[in-house]
Design a protein around this motif. Sequence first.
Motif, PDB file in Angstrom:
ATOM      1  N   THR A 236       0.845  -1.180   0.000  1.00 33.86           N
ATOM      2  CA  THR A 236       0.000   0.000   0.000  1.00 33.86           C
ATOM      3  C   THR A 236       0.882   1.232   0.000  1.00 33.86           C
ATOM      4  OG1 THR A 236      -1.717  -1.166   1.222  1.00 33.86           O
ATOM      5  CG2 THR A 236      -1.805   1.236   1.226  1.00 33.86           C
ATOM      6  N   PRO A 237       0.916   2.005  -1.075  1.00 31.18           N
ATOM      7  CA  PRO A 237       1.799   3.170  -1.143  1.00 31.18           C
ATOM      8  C   PRO A 237       1.416   4.223  -0.118  1.00 31.18           C
ATOM      9  CG  PRO A 237       0.227   3.187  -2.947  1.00 31.18           C
ATOM     10  CD  PRO A 237       0.075   1.863  -2.271  1.00 31.18           C
ATOM     11  N   SER A 238       2.379   5.044   0.221  1.00 31.38           N
ATOM     12  CA  SER A 238       2.142   6.090   1.216  1.00 31.38           C
ATOM     13  C   SER A 238       1.527   7.322   0.568  1.00 31.38           C
ATOM     14  CB  SER A 238       3.466   6.475   1.897  1.00 31.38           C
ATOM     15  OG  SER A 238       3.999   5.376   2.606  1.00 31.38           O
ATOM     16  N   TYR A 239       0.549   7.905   1.257  1.00 31.74           N
ATOM     17  CA  TYR A 239      -0.080   9.152   0.839  1.00 31.74           C
ATOM     18  C   TYR A 239      -0.082  10.096   2.028  1.00 31.74           C
ATOM     19  CZ  TYR A 239      -2.076   6.923  -3.354  1.00 31.74           C
ATOM     20  OH  TYR A 239      -2.258   6.283  -4.552  1.00 31.74           O
ATOM     21  N   ASN A 240       0.088  11.372   1.744  1.00 30.37           N
ATOM     22  CA  ASN A 240      -0.172  12.342   2.799  1.00 30.37           C
ATOM     23  C   ASN A 240      -1.517  13.003   2.531  1.00 30.37           C
ATOM     24  OD1 ASN A 240       0.185  14.710   1.050  1.00 30.37           O
ATOM     25  ND2 ASN A 240       2.381  14.216   1.109  1.00 30.37           N
ATOM     26  N   ASP A 241      -2.022  13.735   3.473  1.00 36.11           N
ATOM     27  CA  ASP A 241      -3.371  14.302   3.352  1.00 36.11           C
ATOM     28  C   ASP A 241      -3.519  15.201   2.134  1.00 36.11           C
ATOM     29  OD1 ASP A 241      -4.249  12.945   5.518  1.00 36.11           O
ATOM     30  OD2 ASP A 241      -3.952  14.585   6.944  1.00 36.11           O
ATOM     31  N   ASN A 242      -2.455  15.862   1.742  1.00 38.36           N
ATOM     32  CA  ASN A 242      -2.535  16.756   0.581  1.00 38.36           C
ATOM     33  C   ASN A 242      -2.678  15.994  -0.735  1.00 38.36           C
ATOM     34  OD1 ASN A 242      -2.252  19.060   2.194  1.00 38.36           O
ATOM     35  ND2 ASN A 242      -0.009  18.954   2.119  1.00 38.36           N
ATOM     36  N   ASP A 243      -2.301  14.721  -0.731  1.00 33.31           N
ATOM     37  CA  ASP A 243      -2.402  13.905  -1.941  1.00 33.31           C
ATOM     38  C   ASP A 243      -3.792  13.294  -2.121  1.00 33.31           C
ATOM     39  OD1 ASP A 243       0.269  14.350  -2.554  1.00 33.31           O
ATOM     40  OD2 ASP A 243       0.938  12.597  -1.405  1.00 33.31           O
ATOM     41  N   LEU A 244      -4.610  13.366  -1.093  1.00 35.00           N
ATOM     42  CA  LEU A 244      -5.889  12.672  -1.106  1.00 35.00           C
ATOM     43  C   LEU A 244      -7.043  13.607  -1.447  1.00 35.00           C
ATOM     44  CD1 LEU A 244      -5.399  10.560   2.138  1.00 35.00           C
ATOM     45  CD2 LEU A 244      -5.192   9.757  -0.228  1.00 35.00           C
ATOM     46  N   PRO A 245      -8.025  13.132  -2.184  1.00 31.59           N
ATOM     47  CA  PRO A 245      -9.217  13.940  -2.458  1.00 31.59           C
ATOM     48  C   PRO A 245     -10.061  14.090  -1.200  1.00 31.59           C
ATOM     49  CG  PRO A 245      -9.529  11.724  -3.297  1.00 31.59           C
ATOM     50  CD  PRO A 245      -8.100  11.788  -2.817  1.00 31.59           C
ATOM     51  N   ARG A 246     -10.918  15.112  -1.163  1.00 32.74           N
ATOM     52  CA  ARG A 246     -11.791  15.343  -0.017  1.00 32.74           C
ATOM     53  C   ARG A 246     -13.234  15.278  -0.479  1.00 32.74           C
ATOM     54  NH1 ARG A 246      -9.618  15.398   5.024  1.00 32.74           N
ATOM     55  NH2 ARG A 246     -10.847  17.186   5.703  1.00 32.74           N
ATOM     56  N   LEU A 247     -13.921  14.235  -0.076  1.00 34.13           N
ATOM     57  CA  LEU A 247     -15.321  14.049  -0.449  1.00 34.13           C
ATOM     58  C   LEU A 247     -16.192  14.549   0.701  1.00 34.13           C
ATOM     59  CD1 LEU A 247     -13.699  12.126  -2.342  1.00 34.13           C
ATOM     60  CD2 LEU A 247     -15.646  10.580  -2.270  1.00 34.13           C
ATOM     61  N   THR A 248     -16.314  15.846   0.804  1.00 34.45           N
ATOM     62  CA  THR A 248     -16.983  16.453   1.958  1.00 34.45           C
ATOM     63  C   THR A 248     -18.486  16.225   1.969  1.00 34.45           C
ATOM     64  OG1 THR A 248     -17.136  18.556   0.767  1.00 34.45           O
ATOM     65  CG2 THR A 248     -15.215  18.230   2.180  1.00 34.45           C
ATOM     66  N   GLN A 249     -19.072  15.916   0.821  1.00 29.00           N
ATOM     67  CA  GLN A 249     -20.515  15.700   0.765  1.00 29.00           C
ATOM     68  C   GLN A 249     -20.902  14.230   0.916  1.00 29.00           C
ATOM     69  OE1 GLN A 249     -22.738  17.945  -2.186  1.00 29.00           O
ATOM     70  NE2 GLN A 249     -20.940  19.185  -2.667  1.00 29.00           N
ATOM     71  N   LEU A 250     -19.922  13.336   0.948  1.00 30.10           N
ATOM     72  CA  LEU A 250     -20.221  11.913   1.040  1.00 30.10           C
ATOM     73  C   LEU A 250     -20.728  11.558   2.440  1.00 30.10           C
ATOM     74  CD1 LEU A 250     -20.047   9.268  -0.621  1.00 30.10           C
ATOM     75  CD2 LEU A 250     -17.856   8.844   0.510  1.00 30.10           C
ATOM     76  N   LYS A 251     -21.907  10.920   2.493  1.00 33.40           N
ATOM     77  CA  LYS A 251     -22.518  10.544   3.768  1.00 33.40           C
ATOM     78  C   LYS A 251     -22.580   9.025   3.968  1.00 33.40           C
ATOM     79  CE  LYS A 251     -23.388  14.875   4.443  1.00 33.40           C
ATOM     80  NZ  LYS A 251     -22.563  15.658   5.398  1.00 33.40           N
ATOM     81  N   HIS A 252     -22.668   8.280   2.877  1.00 32.44           N
ATOM     82  CA  HIS A 252     -22.854   6.832   2.986  1.00 32.44           C
ATOM     83  C   HIS A 252     -21.863   6.145   2.054  1.00 32.44           C
ATOM     84  CE1 HIS A 252     -25.722   3.105   2.567  1.00 32.44           C
ATOM     85  NE2 HIS A 252     -24.577   2.834   3.166  1.00 32.44           N
TER      86      HIS A 252
END
Length: 364
Positions: A236-252
Amino acid sequence: MSTYVHFEDLSNEIFFEIFDYLHALDIFASFTSLNERISSILQLIPLRIVVSNNNTRQQIKFLSSHLTCHDHQVISINIDNIRDNSSVINFLFSRHNFINLQSCVFRSMKPTTKFENVMQQMKNLNRLVVFRIYDNHDNLNESSKYDFTQTILMHQSSCLRSIVLQAPYDYLDVSNYKLLPSNLLSLSLYMRSSSATVSVHSIISILRFCNRIQNLEITISHDSLIANNNVNSTQTPSYNDNDLPRLTQLKHFNFKVFAICDSRLISYILRCMPNLIRFHFNLAIRKAEWTFPGELLDGHVWKQMLELHVPYLSEFDFHMAIFKKIPELDLDIIVNSFECIVETYSDWHMIIDRWRYNYIYGGK
């Protein structure tokens, strides 16, 4: 003196209500040419096409003959190919133009099914709200999967709200897509990996296009068992928070995994969903030879991930099926480790069971 009321004496409003409970084949078979008034009502009602494997070829031809003057009224299509292996989908879409279609559902695909006419119409369906395709037996060829995936995920109808693509596909070309339909709220994908190990990179690539999604389901499975299938942190490659998308509207989020998976993968995915409320996780290790990551049976690991990455979570539901003979799992240790979850989720219920296979008779 008794007064007799005939069926034809009912008001138009009642007829509209009755027809709303019937699908197109039933309506045409029962009410066509009954009288001039009923015929005029049939010109005004929305039509829903339902084709199941109980329908015959003759019934489909009958339906098509009456759709000639009514295909613009069709708002819903739900097709399950019929027994004689004829392609109902190609038959109907080659003869009719469903310009006002709002819901389209295809089930039980046939390898011989042709979709050229479907694709052509799909691109111009500006009122489409729901599109679903189910091909769990993997009958569709790769070309058809590619066409469906590209056409529907790049569809720019402002009405499109829900997409279900339950046809195994690798989604390696997802980076070439534009943004998903602007008002899409629900997305379900069946991702097929080329190896037995889940690729976090592939999943993250899909999540980058889901920033407006509220309900997401991802099913991932493997093509074949790889020679070296041990799960470790290097896979599993390493990611930092800046590399990750933000799905702020995802609820389920519903995550179904039929491949090797570890906690780092799940942790990275959950980091992308800070406002998640419901998380359903299903893991099935289908090969007894696979090394099962024991960390996923530790309630403390789950508690740490959930509290750290999804602080608003109110529903956590998971099911794990493990095909493993030796050594046997200590069920008491597993159950005790999840006691910490009870403190966070007051309605927590856990069922753990051991099934034994009878190899002599082939039963359980």
